[in-house]
Design an enzyme around this catalytic site. Structure first.
Site, short mmCIF file in Angstrom:
data_model
loop_
_atom_site.label_atom_id
_atom_site.label_comp_id
_atom_site.label_asym_id
_atom_site.label_seq_id
_atom_site.Cartn_x
_atom_site.Cartn_y
_atom_site.Cartn_z
N SER A 199 0.83 -1.20 0.00
CA SER A 199 0.00 0.00 0.00
C SER A 199 0.87 1.25 0.00
O SER A 199 2.02 1.23 0.43
CB SER A 199 -0.90 0.02 1.23
C1 LIG Z 1 -3.27 -3.91 -0.24
S1 LIG Z 1 -2.74 -5.53 0.08
C2 LIG Z 1 -2.16 -5.43 1.74
C3 LIG Z 1 -1.04 -4.46 1.94
C4 LIG Z 1 -0.26 -4.70 3.18
N1 LIG Z 1 -1.03 -4.58 4.40
C5 LIG Z 1 0.99 -3.83 3.27
O1 LIG Z 1 1.67 -3.97 4.29
O2 LIG Z 1 1.30 -3.05 2.36
C6 LIG Z 1 -4.28 -6.37 0.32
C7 LIG Z 1 -4.13 -7.81 0.71
O3 LIG Z 1 -5.40 -8.27 1.15
C8 LIG Z 1 -5.43 -9.66 0.90
N2 LIG Z 1 -6.79 -10.16 1.02
C9 LIG Z 1 -7.81 -10.04 0.14
N3 LIG Z 1 -8.91 -10.66 0.61
C10 LIG Z 1 -8.56 -11.16 1.82
C11 LIG Z 1 -9.26 -11.91 2.79
N4 LIG Z 1 -10.53 -12.28 2.63
N5 LIG Z 1 -8.61 -12.27 3.92
C12 LIG Z 1 -7.30 -11.93 4.11
N6 LIG Z 1 -6.60 -11.22 3.21
C13 LIG Z 1 -7.22 -10.84 2.09
C14 LIG Z 1 -4.82 -9.78 -0.49
O4 LIG Z 1 -4.35 -11.09 -0.73
C15 LIG Z 1 -3.72 -8.72 -0.43
O5 LIG Z 1 -2.48 -9.30 -0.13
#
Ligand SMILES: C[S@@+](CC[C@H](N)C(=O)[O-])C[C@H]1O[C@@H](n2cnc3c(N)ncnc32)[C@H](O)[C@@H]1O
Length: 401
Positions: free
Chosen positions: A77
Site C-alpha cells: 500500500s
Molecule cells: C493492499 S494488500 C495489503 C497491503 C499490506 N497490508 C501492506 O503492508 O502493504 C491487500 C491484501 O489483502 C489480501 N486479502 C484479500 N482478501 C482477503 C481476505 N478475505 N482475507 C485476508 N486477506 C485478504 C490480499 O491477498 C492482499 O495481499
C-alpha cells in the site's frame, strides 16, 4: 543501494527521511509514534523488486501479485494511506493488533507502534503473500510478528480480543468476527466500500453498534473470499459501465443505452462545486437508487458522457433513465457550480432529486469530515431506515452534520 531521483543519487535513509518529512507536511503523519515507526522501518526491504524511488513514493503502490487476467490481487500500500490509517488507529505500546491483508511493511509499522510488549498478527488469504511477508519481516528483523494464512472474514480468533483491527483490503461488509474479536475499548479501522467508493473509517463500539470517529479517502484492492463484494454491472456502449451493489436498484443495460440515445437534460444547481470526494460520499449515501457511472477517455471524447465519469461518478438510476453530476465554471459560486445531466423518460424527476441533494450538500454540509457512519450488526430492521445501506451481516447508515 541507491536510487536515481532526477540527477541526484539517493540512498534509502535519505529517501525515508524525505518521506517522513513530507508526510508530516501533508498532515498524513500527525503524531511522534507514527513518525518514529515510519523512520525506523526500512520500507524498501518489503519491496525488494521495486526501484527505491517507487518504494518511497508517497502515493504509489508497489504491485506484488496479479491474477491470470492481470487483475491486481496484492500490492504494497502507498505510504500516505498507511500513515493516515495508522493515525486513525491510535495505537499505543503494549496493544494487541490484528491486520487483515498482509504485505509485511504495515505489520512492521504496527510492531514498532506496539513495541516489544505488544503483539501483531497479520492474516492473508493468499499463501504466496504470507510467505513473502514472512520472509521480508524476518530479514528486516520483525520476527515477533505472527503471520497467518486464512480468509480474514473469520478473523483470527486465537489472538482475540484485539485492541485494534486494521483491514488493508477494501471491505464490503463488517463480519461478526471483526466486531466480536475487538476488545471493549477496541477500534476497527476499515476501508469500507459503498457503491464503488471507499473510505477508511475508524469505528469504535457504541452500545450494540459501531460509530465512526474519523474517515478519509482510500483505495484498496478488493477483499476476496467469503466477504467479497456483491455487485452488478451493466456494460453500456463501448467504454461506459454502470455498477451498483444495492439489490433494490434496477440495472438494465438495454434500457439505459436507450436513455443515453435520448436528448440530454441539463440542470444547474446554483450551488458551489468543490471537495468532490465529500460531495460524492454524500450523494452515494443519499441518492434514492444509486449506481456508479464510469466512462473511459474515448467515451468522454466522443461526448457520450461528461468528464466527471472518468473517475466514476454517483448516478441516480431508474428502470429507463439515468442522472449524474457534472460541473461548470461559475465565479458566482466560488469557481465552479455543480449540475446534473439526465437522460431518459424520467430525466426531469431524476434531475430534480439530484439537484436538490447538490444544493443541500453545498448549503448545509460543505466541509471535510461532516459525515458520521454507524454500523448496526444483525438482521436489517424493517422498514429499512432512510440512508441505510443493507449488507450481509448488518446495515451501514450515515448522517451529516
Ligand atoms: C493492499 S494488500 C495489503 C497491503 C499490506 N497490508 C501492506 O503492508 O502493504 C491487500 C491484501 O489483502 C489480501 N486479502 C484479500 N482478501 C482477503 C481476505 N478475505 N482475507 C485476508 N486477506 C485478504 C490480499 O491477498 C492482499 O495481499
Amino acid at each position: 543501494m541507491t536510487a536515481l531521483d532526477g540527477a541526484t543519487v539517493r540512498n534509502p535513509d535519505e529517501l525515508r527521511a524525505d518521506m517522513v518529512r513530507t508526510l508530516r507536511d501533508q498532515d498524513a503523519i500527525t503524531s511522534e509514534p507514527v513518525a518514529a515507526a515510519f523512520s525506523a522501518v526500512p520500507r524498501h526491504r518489503f519491496a525488494p523488486e521495486a526501484p527505491l524511488s517507487l518504494a518511497y513514493d508517497l502515493h504509489s503502490t508497489v504491485p506484488v501479485k496479479k491474477d491470470e487476467h492481470g487483475l491486481v490481487l496484492s500490492v504494497m500500500s502507498a505510504a500516505h494511506l498507511q500513515a493516515v490509517m495508522l493515525e486513525q488507529a491510535g495505537i499505543e505500546p503494549g496493544m494487541k493488533v490484528l491486520e487483515i491483508g498482509s504485505g509485511g511493511v504495515n505489520a512492521a509499522y504496527l510492531q514498532e507502534l506496539v513495541g516489544p510488549g505488544g503483539e501483531v498478527t497479520t492474516v492473508d488469504i493468499d499463501r504466496d503473500i504470507v510467505e513473502r511477508a514472512r520472509l521480508c519481516l524476518d530479514e528486516a528483523g520483525y520476527t515477533q510478528v505472527k503471520t497467518v494464512v486464512a480468509d480474514g472474514e473469520s478473523g483470527v480468533p486465537d489472538g482475540a480480543p484485539y485492541d485494534r483491527v486494521i483491514v488493508t483490503a477494501a471491505a464490503w461488509d463488517i463480519p461478526p468476527s471483526w466486531i466480536g474479536g475487538l476488545a471493549e475499548k477496541g477500534r476497527l479501522v476499515v476501508p469500507l466500500t459503498v457503491c464503488g467508493t471507499t473510505r477508511s473509517i475508524a469505528f469504535d463500539h457504541d452500545g450494540d453498534s459501531l460509530i465512526s470517529r474519523s474517515y478519509g479517502l482510500a483505495h484498496f484492492v478488493p477483499m476476496q473470499g467469503e466477504g467479497a463484494a456483491e455487485e452488478r454491472k451493466a456494460m453500456l456502449r463501448d467504454g461506459v459501465v454502470v455498477r451498483t451493489d444495492n439489490v433494490r436498484v434496477p440495472l438494465s443495460a438495454p434500457a439505459l443505452n436507450r436513455a443515453l440515445d435520448a436528448p440530454r437534460l441539463e440542470r444547474w444547481s446554483g450551488a458551489a462545486y468543490d471537495l468532490p470526494d465529500e460531495l460524492d460520499l454524500y450523494l452515494t449515501l443519499n441518492l434514492s437508487a444509486v449506481a456508479r457511472l464510469h466512462a473511459d477517455k474515448e467515451a468522454i471524447e466522443r461526448r457520450l458522457v461528461e468528464a466527471s465519469a472518468l473517475l466514476g461518478v454517483p448516478a441516480l438510476v431508474s428502470e429507463d433513465s439515468i442522472a449524474y453530476r457534472t460541473r461548470r465554471e461559475n465565479e458566482e459560486t466560488g469557481g465552479y457550480e455543480s449540475g446534473v445531466v439526465a437522460h431518459g423518460p424520467q430525466a426531469e424527476a431524476l434531475a430534480d432529486e439530484y439537484a436538490h441533494l447538490l444544493r443541500r450538500w453545498a448549503h448545509d454540509h460543505r466541509r471535510r469530515g461532516a459525515a458520521t457512519f454507524r454500523y448496526l450488526p444483525g438482521p436489517a430492521p424493517s422498514p429499512l431506515p432512510q440512508n441505510a445501506v443493507p449488507r450481509r451481516h448488518g446495515i451501514v447508515t450515515a448522517t451529516w452534520n
